[in-house]
Design an enzyme around this catalytic site. Structure first.
Site, PDB file in Angstrom:
ATOM      1  N   LYS A 186       0.891  -1.167   0.000  1.00 32.03           N
ATOM      2  CA  LYS A 186       0.000   0.000   0.000  1.00 32.03           C
ATOM      3  C   LYS A 186       0.926   1.213   0.000  1.00 32.03           C
ATOM      4  O   LYS A 186       1.376   1.680   1.044  1.00 32.03           O
ATOM      5  CB  LYS A 186      -0.885  -0.034   1.257  1.00 32.03           C
ATOM      6  CG  LYS A 186      -2.208   0.726   1.149  1.00 32.03           C
ATOM      7  CD  LYS A 186      -2.074   2.167   0.763  1.00 32.03           C
ATOM      8  CE  LYS A 186      -1.604   3.062   1.873  1.00 32.03           C
ATOM      9  NZ  LYS A 186      -1.289   4.456   1.400  1.00 32.03           N
ATOM     10  N   SER A 196       5.433   8.303   9.296  1.00 30.30           N
ATOM     11  CA  SER A 196       5.594   9.190  10.444  1.00 30.30           C
ATOM     12  C   SER A 196       5.303   8.424  11.742  1.00 30.30           C
ATOM     13  O   SER A 196       4.597   7.411  11.738  1.00 30.30           O
ATOM     14  CB  SER A 196       4.655  10.384  10.302  1.00 30.30           C
ATOM     15  OG  SER A 196       3.336   9.927  10.105  1.00 30.30           O
ATOM     16  N   CYS A 200      14.450  10.266   6.112  1.00 25.20           N
ATOM     17  CA  CYS A 200      14.427   9.921   7.540  1.00 25.20           C
ATOM     18  C   CYS A 200      15.838   9.836   8.090  1.00 25.20           C
ATOM     19  O   CYS A 200      16.031   9.788   9.305  1.00 25.20           O
ATOM     20  CB  CYS A 200      13.693   8.621   7.765  1.00 25.20           C
ATOM     21  SG  CYS A 200      14.596   7.229   7.126  1.00 25.20           S
TER      22      CYS A 200
HETATM   23  P1  NAD Z   1       2.876   9.211   6.584  1.00 25.15           P
HETATM   24  O1  NAD Z   1       2.901   8.630   7.953  1.00 25.15           O
HETATM   25  O2  NAD Z   1       2.019  10.391   6.334  1.00 25.15           O
HETATM   26  O3  NAD Z   1       2.374   8.088   5.527  1.00 25.15           O
HETATM   27  C1  NAD Z   1       2.976   6.815   5.483  1.00 25.15           C
HETATM   28  C2  NAD Z   1       1.929   5.816   4.998  1.00 25.15           C
HETATM   29  O4  NAD Z   1       0.854   5.761   5.940  1.00 25.15           O
HETATM   30  C3  NAD Z   1       1.311   6.176   3.652  1.00 25.15           C
HETATM   31  O5  NAD Z   1       1.134   4.988   2.902  1.00 25.15           O
HETATM   32  C4  NAD Z   1      -0.031   6.802   4.030  1.00 25.15           C
HETATM   33  O6  NAD Z   1      -1.014   6.585   3.051  1.00 25.15           O
HETATM   34  C5  NAD Z   1      -0.381   6.087   5.316  1.00 25.15           C
HETATM   35  N1  NAD Z   1      -1.125   6.939   6.256  1.00 25.15           N
HETATM   36  C6  NAD Z   1      -1.005   8.284   6.421  1.00 25.15           C
HETATM   37  N2  NAD Z   1      -1.826   8.704   7.401  1.00 25.15           N
HETATM   38  C7  NAD Z   1      -2.468   7.609   7.865  1.00 25.15           C
HETATM   39  C8  NAD Z   1      -3.431   7.401   8.893  1.00 25.15           C
HETATM   40  N3  NAD Z   1      -3.895   8.404   9.628  1.00 25.15           N
HETATM   41  N4  NAD Z   1      -3.868   6.148   9.108  1.00 25.15           N
HETATM   42  C9  NAD Z   1      -3.400   5.125   8.391  1.00 25.15           C
HETATM   43  N5  NAD Z   1      -2.483   5.257   7.393  1.00 25.15           N
HETATM   44  C10 NAD Z   1      -2.021   6.489   7.148  1.00 25.15           C
HETATM   45  O7  NAD Z   1       4.388   9.483   6.170  1.00 25.15           O
HETATM   46  P2  NAD Z   1       4.926  10.216   4.861  1.00 25.15           P
HETATM   47  O8  NAD Z   1       4.631  11.668   4.963  1.00 25.15           O
HETATM   48  O9  NAD Z   1       4.489   9.491   3.640  1.00 25.15           O
HETATM   49  O10 NAD Z   1       6.488   9.948   5.013  1.00 25.15           O
HETATM   50  C11 NAD Z   1       7.338  10.780   5.759  1.00 25.15           C
HETATM   51  C12 NAD Z   1       7.585  10.209   7.141  1.00 25.15           C
HETATM   52  O11 NAD Z   1       8.130   8.896   7.041  1.00 25.15           O
HETATM   53  C13 NAD Z   1       8.605  11.009   7.933  1.00 25.15           C
HETATM   54  O12 NAD Z   1       8.178  11.089   9.262  1.00 25.15           O
HETATM   55  C14 NAD Z   1       9.864  10.169   7.828  1.00 25.15           C
HETATM   56  O13 NAD Z   1      10.786  10.359   8.871  1.00 25.15           O
HETATM   57  C15 NAD Z   1       9.290   8.806   7.864  1.00 25.15           C
HETATM   58  N6  NAD Z   1      10.212   7.829   7.321  1.00 25.15           N
HETATM   59  C16 NAD Z   1      10.796   6.970   8.197  1.00 25.15           C
HETATM   60  C17 NAD Z   1      11.700   6.037   7.743  1.00 25.15           C
HETATM   61  C18 NAD Z   1      12.340   5.075   8.686  1.00 25.15           C
HETATM   62  O14 NAD Z   1      12.832   4.052   8.240  1.00 25.15           O
HETATM   63  N7  NAD Z   1      12.351   5.330   9.985  1.00 25.15           N
HETATM   64  C19 NAD Z   1      12.000   5.978   6.382  1.00 25.15           C
HETATM   65  C20 NAD Z   1      11.379   6.868   5.516  1.00 25.15           C
HETATM   66  C21 NAD Z   1      10.471   7.786   6.004  1.00 25.15           C
END
Ligand code: NAD
Length: 497
Positions: free
Chosen positions: A173, A226, A281
């Site tokens: 997804k 996140s 990240c």
């Molecule tokens: P996000 O949390 O907004 O989205 C990630 C995924 O979750 C997406 O597929 C999105 O559709 C889904 N999602 C979003 N809100 C949701 C909700 N309320 N309920 C269920 N699913 C939901 O993150 P983003 O903006 O796409 O990515 C950036 C974030 O990812 C940053 O915080 C970054 O640090 C983190 N990140 C972490 C790593 C790691 O390995 N620690 C790697 C890459 C990115």
């Protein structure tokens, strides 16, 4: 308008739920496609297809599964240019950076090519009289990966490569902001000979995610995004009895000791702080120079470099970084810059006013640099995820270590020094999952594993490497006896004599 559906049963499928989200070109700010947002029924259908296909795939011997991975790796290499262009057009990272995104995913596929060796079990001959004992790793069944916008090739491949090689069926997804690369990966997996239904893509938002989390036939969920969502995924998976690994946000510190090579530090901070517009990240977002003298020298050198950053359309080979992912995210980063100013940090370079002729609608933001940031500032405590570097001065190395260790996030951290003992002490004691010694972005290679500590990761196992193999398999241990006689009934717990 181009519509992006799902990839189910080896073919593109039109979205049926009637809900769509805009996919932008961040360079221009224009909508370039609509992506379908799946409902419960579409998730359920993909799971049914996956479950039907998985039994045969699990029974396919590991070297045949590895051959599919070898073929897939060759296709990723063949398609590197087209995939990078596609990735860049939806994400906004430069073409060179997009190739790095694909390359780091490709390396996990290379690791997965070794699956026959990785899945070898353990055997003890003669564990008791006439008794042998062996352990084997078996796939879980249908598993899902929920991925963020910022690495639309690497992160799906982190998960899919290992999950599929282990004999699972994998449902991705992706982020609804840049879904096209995962869709293309589905076509390439098919071309590589992967049976239909073993790699599928379901596009969607929270509704699709909740359907995945609640579906009884999905045995494990891997999430990257996140921290607030990671925590939610972790809790829901626990409620539903699923195995889960949920990686979250970050605030990565670089501690700069007085003996560090400042030329290298400046180059590394510019690359790791501002590359990919800070949307990594593993970006360095906090520099901690030790002593005021080091801080003064560092800020004096960083200022002209930040002012000279070349920001522009990601297809221009001369730019350092492109636009951010969305107008909303760019505005959020701007608000955090304003907050930093209001909290009393010194804004040495302000990147907020940037705009380009011909690209006025693009989601661009110049680089910003803060000095004299302090631990209680909310702009320090929060992940900004943009081209903003915060300098926080520390009187000594111990304070630098404590700052990084006390932060709510513990993804990556770096130390710059020529002192081996100081570096060793730091690496041993710092509270973070990935440590760089004179290395700014210490992302472990595919055969090691990736994962942070504290609010940067919920769950026990890291991504890829042997941790990935362990996550995507369950252990079965067999105790076998081939007695020469009938023996006698035993009423106490068996003890190997
Ligand atoms: P996000 O949390 O907004 O989205 C990630 C995924 O979750 C997406 O597929 C999105 O559709 C889904 N999602 C979003 N809100 C949701 C909700 N309320 N309920 C269920 N699913 C939901 O993150 P983003 O903006 O796409 O990515 C950036 C974030 O990812 C940053 O915080 C970054 O640090 C983190 N990140 C972490 C790593 C790691 O390995 N620690 C790697 C890459 C990115």
């Amino acid at each position: 308008m181009r519509q992006i559906g799902h990839f189910v049963g080896g073919a593109a499928a039109t979205g049926k739920a009637g809900r769509f989200s805009d996919v932008f070109d961040p360079a221009t700010g224009k909508v370039q496609a609509k992506v379908a947002l799946a409902g419960d029924d579409e998730v359920a259908q993909a799971v049914a297809v996956a479950a039907a296909a998985q039994t045969g795939w699990a029974a396919t011997n590991p070297q045949r599964r590895a051959r599919v991975m070898f073929a897939f790796k060759a296709l990723l290499e063949r398609e590197m240019d087209s995939l990078a262009a596609l990735l860049s057009s939806e994400h906004g990272k430069t073409i060179a950076d997009a190739k790095g995104d694909i390359q780091r995913g490709l390396e996990v596929i290379e690791f997965a090519c070794g699956i026959p060796h990785l899945l070898k079990g353990e055997f003890t001959e003669g564990a008791g009289p006439g008794i042998d004992m062996y352990s084997m790793r078996q796939p879980l069944g249908v598993v899902a990966g929920i991925t963020p916008f910022n690495f639309p090739a690497m992160i799906p491949l982190w998960m899919a490569g290992v999950a599929i090689a282990c004999g699972n069926a994998f449902i991705c997804k992706p982020s609804e902001k840049d879904p096209s690369v995962p869709m293309r990966l589905g076509e390439l997996f098919k071309e590589a000979g992967l049976p239909d239904g073993i790699f599928q893509v379901i596009n969607g938002d929270r509704i699709a995610v909740d359907a995945i989390l609640a579906h009884p036939d999905i045995k494990a969920v891997s999430f990257v995004g996140s921290s607030s969502v990671a925590e939610y995924i972790y809790a829901r998976c626990a409620t539903h009895g699923k195995r889960v690994q949920a990686m979250g946000g970050a605030k990565n510190h670089a501690i700069i000791l007085p003996d560090a090579d400042l030329d290298q530090v400046v180059n590394d901070l510019i690359g790791a702080g501002y590359g990919s517009a800070g949307e990594r990240c593993m970006a360095i977002s906090v520099a901690v120079p030790v002593t005021d003298a080091v801080a003064d020298a560092l800020v004096a050198r960083l200022k002209p470099r930040v002012e000279a950053l070349r920001v522009g359309p990601p297809t221009d080979p001369d730019v350092d970084y492109g636009p951010l992912i969305s107008a909303a995210h760019r505005d959020s980063v701007k608000q955090w810059i304003a907050r930093g100013v209001a909290e009393g940090a010194e804004l040495v370079v302000d990147g907020r006013a940037l705009s380009f002729q011909g690209y006025e609608g693009g989601f661009y933001l110049g680089g910003s640099l803060f000095d004299r940031v302090t631990p209680e500032m909310e702009s320090y405590r929060t992940e900004i995820f943009g081209p903003v570097l915060q300098v926080m001065r520390a009187p000594d190395a111990e304070t630098g270590l404590s700052l990084a260790s006390a932060h709510q996030y513990g993804n990556g951290v770096a130390i710059y020094t020529r002192d081996g003992g100081a570096a060793r002490n730091f690496a041993s004691r710092v509270q973070a999952g990935m440590v760089g010694i004179n290395v700014p972005i210490p992302v472990p290679l595919a055969y090691h594993s990736f994962g942070g500590w504290k609010r940067s990761a919920f769950g026990d196992t890291n991504q890829h490497g042997m941790e990935g193999v362990r996550f995507y398999t369950k252990v079965k241990t067999v105790t076998a006896r081939w007695p020469e006689g009938a023996g006698s009934a035993e009423f106490v717990i068996p003890v190997m004599k």
